[in-house]
Design an enzyme around this catalytic site. Sequence first.
Site, PDB file in Angstrom:
ATOM      1  CE1 TYR A  22      45.780  72.367 -32.270  1.00 20.39           C
ATOM      2  CE2 TYR A  22      47.986  71.871 -33.407  1.00 20.39           C
ATOM      3  CZ  TYR A  22      46.448  72.170 -33.328  1.00 20.39           C
ATOM      4  OH  TYR A  22      45.818  72.427 -34.350  1.00 20.39           O
ATOM      5  CG  HIS A  26      47.314  67.744 -34.256  1.00 20.64           C
ATOM      6  ND1 HIS A  26      46.855  68.670 -33.394  1.00 20.64           N
ATOM      7  CD2 HIS A  26      46.367  67.866 -35.307  1.00 20.64           C
ATOM      8  CE1 HIS A  26      45.596  69.310 -33.432  1.00 20.64           C
ATOM      9  NE2 HIS A  26      45.263  68.946 -34.747  1.00 20.64           N
ATOM     10  CE1 TYR A  45      43.611  71.561 -41.263  1.00 17.66           C
ATOM     11  CE2 TYR A  45      41.986  69.584 -41.237  1.00 17.66           C
ATOM     12  CZ  TYR A  45      42.264  71.024 -40.735  1.00 17.66           C
ATOM     13  OH  TYR A  45      41.589  71.439 -39.818  1.00 17.66           O
ATOM     14  CD1 TRP A  80      40.158  67.361 -33.552  1.00 17.45           C
ATOM     15  CD2 TRP A  80      41.211  65.271 -32.779  1.00 17.45           C
ATOM     16  NE1 TRP A  80      41.483  67.465 -33.504  1.00 17.45           N
ATOM     17  CE2 TRP A  80      41.990  66.243 -33.152  1.00 17.45           C
ATOM     18  CE3 TRP A  80      41.564  64.045 -32.396  1.00 17.45           C
ATOM     19  CZ2 TRP A  80      43.617  66.004 -32.963  1.00 17.45           C
ATOM     20  CZ3 TRP A  80      42.719  63.893 -32.191  1.00 17.45           C
ATOM     21  CH2 TRP A  80      43.886  64.822 -32.524  1.00 17.45           C
TER      22      TRP A  80
END
Length: 108
Positions: A22, A26, A45, A80
């Site tokens: 993960y 990112h 964000y 995505w």
Amino acid sequence: MTDSTIRKAFVMLLNPGCQLAYQKRHDEIWPGLIEVLKDHGASNYSIFLDTPSNQLFAYVEVQSEEQWNRIAQTEVCQRWWAYMKDIMASNPDNSPVSRELSSMFFMA
């Protein structure tokens, strides 16, 4: 943040053992996805991980709910989601299973 900015927070669930994957995905987030987020009024964000529970906590500021919701219809967002579905809890449409949180306190 402007007076019209909407603060959103939500939680998602990462599959066990997928923290590194993960993080890597990112760290290498697609520029096209960042562009779509910004073009649809998203800013500030952030996503945090509670390691013991594998729970992800996300915070984002948006200009409107309508713009935020339209992101899900973009081709890059759909790709995505498909890319991420193997490492996190996902819905049948590949979107992450998420639960929106209610704001209880804000200090500017």
